[in-house]
Design a protein around this motif. Structure first.
Motif, PDB file in Angstrom:
ATOM      1  N   VAL A 130       0.855  -1.188   0.000  1.00  0.00           N
ATOM      2  CA  VAL A 130       0.000   0.000   0.000  1.00  0.00           C
ATOM      3  C   VAL A 130       0.888   1.234   0.000  1.00  0.00           C
ATOM      4  O   VAL A 130       1.831   1.330   0.789  1.00  0.00           O
ATOM      5  CB  VAL A 130      -0.953   0.010   1.225  1.00  0.00           C
ATOM      6  N   SER A 131       0.558   2.163  -0.894  1.00  0.00           N
ATOM      7  CA  SER A 131       1.357   3.368  -1.075  1.00  0.00           C
ATOM      8  C   SER A 131       0.835   4.503  -0.195  1.00  0.00           C
ATOM      9  O   SER A 131      -0.162   4.342   0.514  1.00  0.00           O
ATOM     10  CB  SER A 131       1.289   3.759  -2.541  1.00  0.00           C
ATOM     11  N   ILE A 132       1.530   5.636  -0.239  1.00  0.00           N
ATOM     12  CA  ILE A 132       1.004   6.808   0.453  1.00  0.00           C
ATOM     13  C   ILE A 132       0.419   7.814  -0.532  1.00  0.00           C
ATOM     14  O   ILE A 132      -0.110   8.830  -0.130  1.00  0.00           O
ATOM     15  CB  ILE A 132       2.068   7.510   1.333  1.00  0.00           C
ATOM     16  N   ASP A 133       0.526   7.513  -1.848  1.00  0.00           N
ATOM     17  CA  ASP A 133      -0.047   8.478  -2.794  1.00  0.00           C
ATOM     18  C   ASP A 133      -1.570   8.315  -2.841  1.00  0.00           C
ATOM     19  O   ASP A 133      -2.123   7.336  -2.361  1.00  0.00           O
ATOM     20  CB  ASP A 133       0.576   8.342  -4.197  1.00  0.00           C
ATOM     21  N   LYS A 134      -2.219   9.305  -3.409  1.00  0.00           N
ATOM     22  CA  LYS A 134      -3.675   9.260  -3.515  1.00  0.00           C
ATOM     23  C   LYS A 134      -4.035   9.271  -4.983  1.00  0.00           C
ATOM     24  O   LYS A 134      -3.431   9.988  -5.759  1.00  0.00           O
ATOM     25  CB  LYS A 134      -4.292  10.489  -2.824  1.00  0.00           C
ATOM     26  N   ASP A 173      10.230  10.770  -7.890  1.00  0.00           N
ATOM     27  CA  ASP A 173       9.442  10.246  -9.010  1.00  0.00           C
ATOM     28  C   ASP A 173       9.360   8.721  -8.988  1.00  0.00           C
ATOM     29  O   ASP A 173       8.353   8.147  -9.385  1.00  0.00           O
ATOM     30  CB  ASP A 173      10.087  10.650 -10.342  1.00  0.00           C
ATOM     31  N   HIS A 174      10.428   8.096  -8.567  1.00  0.00           N
ATOM     32  CA  HIS A 174      10.500   6.639  -8.662  1.00  0.00           C
ATOM     33  C   HIS A 174      10.229   5.930  -7.339  1.00  0.00           C
ATOM     34  O   HIS A 174      10.455   4.727  -7.235  1.00  0.00           O
ATOM     35  CB  HIS A 174      11.836   6.220  -9.282  1.00  0.00           C
ATOM     36  N   GLY A 175       9.765   6.682  -6.331  1.00  0.00           N
ATOM     37  CA  GLY A 175       9.260   5.999  -5.138  1.00  0.00           C
ATOM     38  C   GLY A 175       9.930   6.291  -3.818  1.00  0.00           C
ATOM     39  O   GLY A 175       9.687   5.581  -2.850  1.00  0.00           O
ATOM     40  N   LEU A 178      10.992   4.375  -0.411  1.00  0.00           N
ATOM     41  CA  LEU A 178      11.029   2.923  -0.584  1.00  0.00           C
ATOM     42  C   LEU A 178       9.965   2.481  -1.579  1.00  0.00           C
ATOM     43  O   LEU A 178       8.808   2.894  -1.490  1.00  0.00           O
ATOM     44  CB  LEU A 178      10.750   2.271   0.777  1.00  0.00           C
ATOM     45  N   ARG A 179      10.358   1.638  -2.518  1.00  0.00           N
ATOM     46  CA  ARG A 179       9.399   1.078  -3.454  1.00  0.00           C
ATOM     47  C   ARG A 179       9.623  -0.424  -3.596  1.00  0.00           C
ATOM     48  O   ARG A 179      10.696  -0.928  -3.266  1.00  0.00           O
ATOM     49  CB  ARG A 179       9.527   1.723  -4.836  1.00  0.00           C
ATOM     50  N   VAL A 180       8.613  -1.086  -4.109  1.00  0.00           N
ATOM     51  CA  VAL A 180       8.760  -2.489  -4.433  1.00  0.00           C
ATOM     52  C   VAL A 180       9.251  -2.587  -5.876  1.00  0.00           C
ATOM     53  O   VAL A 180       8.845  -1.794  -6.727  1.00  0.00           O
ATOM     54  CB  VAL A 180       7.405  -3.224  -4.325  1.00  0.00           C
ATOM     55  N   VAL A 191       4.929  -1.235  -6.591  1.00  0.00           N
ATOM     56  CA  VAL A 191       4.334  -0.078  -5.919  1.00  0.00           C
ATOM     57  C   VAL A 191       5.409   0.861  -5.378  1.00  0.00           C
ATOM     58  O   VAL A 191       6.364   0.424  -4.742  1.00  0.00           O
ATOM     59  CB  VAL A 191       3.389  -0.548  -4.787  1.00  0.00           C
ATOM     60  N   LYS A 192       5.205   2.155  -5.655  1.00  0.00           N
ATOM     61  CA  LYS A 192       6.139   3.186  -5.191  1.00  0.00           C
ATOM     62  C   LYS A 192       5.664   3.758  -3.856  1.00  0.00           C
ATOM     63  O   LYS A 192       4.517   3.611  -3.490  1.00  0.00           O
ATOM     64  CB  LYS A 192       6.217   4.308  -6.229  1.00  0.00           C
ATOM     65  N   TRP A 193       6.541   4.442  -3.155  1.00  0.00           N
ATOM     66  CA  TRP A 193       6.227   5.149  -1.903  1.00  0.00           C
ATOM     67  C   TRP A 193       5.482   4.250  -0.912  1.00  0.00           C
ATOM     68  O   TRP A 193       4.384   4.559  -0.443  1.00  0.00           O
ATOM     69  CB  TRP A 193       5.385   6.411  -2.184  1.00  0.00           C
TER      70      TRP A 193
HETATM   71  N1  MTE Z   1       2.993   3.087  -7.352  1.00  0.00           N
HETATM   72  C1  MTE Z   1       2.248   4.072  -6.874  1.00  0.00           C
HETATM   73  N2  MTE Z   1       2.253   4.284  -5.549  1.00  0.00           N
HETATM   74  N3  MTE Z   1       1.479   4.859  -7.669  1.00  0.00           N
HETATM   75  C2  MTE Z   1       1.448   4.659  -9.030  1.00  0.00           C
HETATM   76  O1  MTE Z   1       0.741   5.400  -9.726  1.00  0.00           O
HETATM   77  N4  MTE Z   1       2.224   3.296 -10.930  1.00  0.00           N
HETATM   78  C3  MTE Z   1       2.605   1.923 -11.284  1.00  0.00           C
HETATM   79  C4  MTE Z   1       3.867   1.474 -10.565  1.00  0.00           C
HETATM   80  N5  MTE Z   1       3.799   1.836  -9.157  1.00  0.00           N
HETATM   81  C5  MTE Z   1       2.217   3.601  -9.588  1.00  0.00           C
HETATM   82  C6  MTE Z   1       3.011   2.835  -8.694  1.00  0.00           C
HETATM   83  C7  MTE Z   1       2.782   1.702 -12.714  1.00  0.00           C
HETATM   84  S1  MTE Z   1       1.368   1.500 -13.649  1.00  0.00           S
HETATM   85  C8  MTE Z   1       4.029   1.544 -13.278  1.00  0.00           C
HETATM   86  S2  MTE Z   1       4.205   1.090 -14.900  1.00  0.00           S
HETATM   87  C9  MTE Z   1       5.262   1.763 -12.495  1.00  0.00           C
HETATM   88  O2  MTE Z   1       4.977   2.106 -11.138  1.00  0.00           O
HETATM   89  C10 MTE Z   1       6.100   2.875 -13.099  1.00  0.00           C
HETATM   90  O3  MTE Z   1       7.278   3.064 -12.384  1.00  0.00           O
HETATM   91  P1  MTE Z   1       8.227   4.321 -12.676  1.00  0.00           P
HETATM   92  O4  MTE Z   1       7.415   5.572 -12.593  1.00  0.00           O
HETATM   93  O5  MTE Z   1       9.312   4.233 -11.661  1.00  0.00           O
HETATM   94  O6  MTE Z   1       8.762   4.130 -14.082  1.00  0.00           O
END
Ligand code: MTE
Ligand code: MO
Length: 362
Positions: A130-134, A173-175, A178-180, A191-193
């Motif tokens: 689960v991310s923190i973005d909306k 931009d890329h999370g 921490l991102r998965v 998932v980013k953030w």
């Molecule tokens: N994670 C979050 N929290 N929010 C998002 O909108 N977009 C997803 C994924 N993770 C997304 C996300 C999608 S559809 C893709 S293709 C990838 O992140 C893109 O990663 P990038 O922006 O690092 O290239």
């Protein structure tokens, strides 16, 4: 309560209680500086210090070269035969990076969920991120997705909680922080953030798992769609794209270098890239490279199994024609010939033969 993983503390602190840790600096030191140094700042707790975002110190760091590809890559081209819904993308909704971070399998082991071995069963559970973005698709709630627990707990699946990208701290931009990164499957599951990670019985019920990113047959349209009838897309099929030419580039007759990328999902490396200069009637094999300057060994073990290969071939073009690329992965999967055959209303997974029209002029 586990007090074995408490952080180091300044020896000057007067300890008033050890577990939970409650301590203050000697009064003489307290007023020796206007700004209280962090080490000397009083510490007031009601339990063990939680482990948060300290993966960098807690667990070994892994660097994994992995290509992240959006399921919507090449959507614009799919829309040309019949309109699809979604953000238009040309051929570059993907990239190959070296991701640095902790293995999700190690993180889960740390909290008591053992690594998957051939003798253990994961019970069909899922790991939700689960991310923190909306986002509006979640009615203002956070972006989320899940993967099977069996993949998350398998160290060989190389699923990362990444805090670095190409050797630098992940950027916003890329999370950041921490991102998965789930190698080998569509980007939407990376998932980013990251805000929280949950172990759940069913796959995540979020919009992007249940109402999007599913592959429907060409017969399904917006008036007869049944979202529940399909599974969330995970794996990426085999893909290749010519990047050195755009449609209707005018080139001089003679030798032309054609280059591009090829990548497949699930850790399946690329076995072969075929290029045609007569619209697909005859083919020649392109050479492939992974790390710059190191020839990719076709029959060897793929060292960067999650990463794309770049291909290159020099051809002799004498007249205006259609140049085509198609790749074959190590499981002998081939890209489909026609975009019509894989058309789907959301315009995902356009992996049809990549075609570029060139005009030969003088
Ligand atoms: N994670 C979050 N929290 N929010 C998002 O909108 N977009 C997803 C994924 N993770 C997304 C996300 C999608 S559809 C893709 S293709 C990838 O992140 C893109 O990663 P990038 O922006 O690092 O290239
Ligand atoms: Mo995506």
């Amino acid at each position: 309560l586990d007090y074995s993983k408490e952080p180091p503390r300044h020896p000057c602190l007067q300890i008033n209680a050890k577990e939970p840790f409650n301590a203050e600096p000697p009064r003489s030191l307290l007023v020796s500086s206007y700004v209280t140094p962090v080490d000397l700042f009083y510490k007031r707790n009601h339990g063990p210090i939680p482990i948060v975002d300290d993966l960098e110190r807690m667990l070994p760091k892994y660097n994994v070269a992995a290509t992240l590809q959006c399921a919507g890559n090449r959507r614009t081209a799919m829309s040309k035969t019949r309109k699809v819904k979604g953000v238009g993308w040309d051929v570059s909704a993907l990239g190959n990076a070296v991701w640095g971070g902790a293995k999700l399998a190690d993180v889960l082991e740390l909290v008591g969920i053992p690594n998957l071995t051939s003798t253990t069963q994961s019970g069909g559970k899922h790991v939700e991120f689960v991310s923190i973005d909306k986002c509006k698709e979640e009615n203002g709630g956070p972006y989320k997705a899940s993967i099977p627990l069996s993949q998350a707990t398998n160290p060989d699946a190389d699923v990362l909680l990444a805090y670095e990208m190409n050797g630098e701290t992940l950027n916003r931009d890329h999370g950041y922080p921490l991102r998965v990164v789930v190698p080998g499957i569509i980007g939407a599951r990376s998932v980013k953030w990251i805000d929280s990670i949950n172990i759940i019985a069913e796959e995540c019920q979020g919009f992007f798992m249940q109402k999007d990113y599913k592959m429907f047959p060409p017969t399904v349209d917006w008036d007869n769609i049944n979202w529940a009838s399909r599974r969330p897309q995970m794996d990426f099929p085999v893909q290749s794209v010519i990047c050195s030419l755009e449609d209707v580039n005018t080139i001089k007759p003679g030798k032309v270098k054609i280059s591009g990328y090829a990548v497949s999902g699930g850790g399946r490396g690329i076995e072969r890239v075929d290029v045609s200069i007569d619209g697909g009637k005859t083919w020649m094999e392109a050479s492939r490279y992974q790390k710059t300057g190191i020839p990719y060994i076709a029959d060897g073990i793929n060292s960067d199994k999650w990463a794309w290969v770049l291909f290159e071939v020099t051809v002799d073009v004498t007249q205006s024609t259609e140049i085509v690329a198609k790749a074959v992965d190590i499981a002998s999967n081939v890209q489909p010939e026609k975009v019509e055959d894989i058309w789907n209303l959301r315009g995902i997974l356009n992996t049809s033969w990549h075609r570029v029209q060139v005009r030969v002029g003088h």
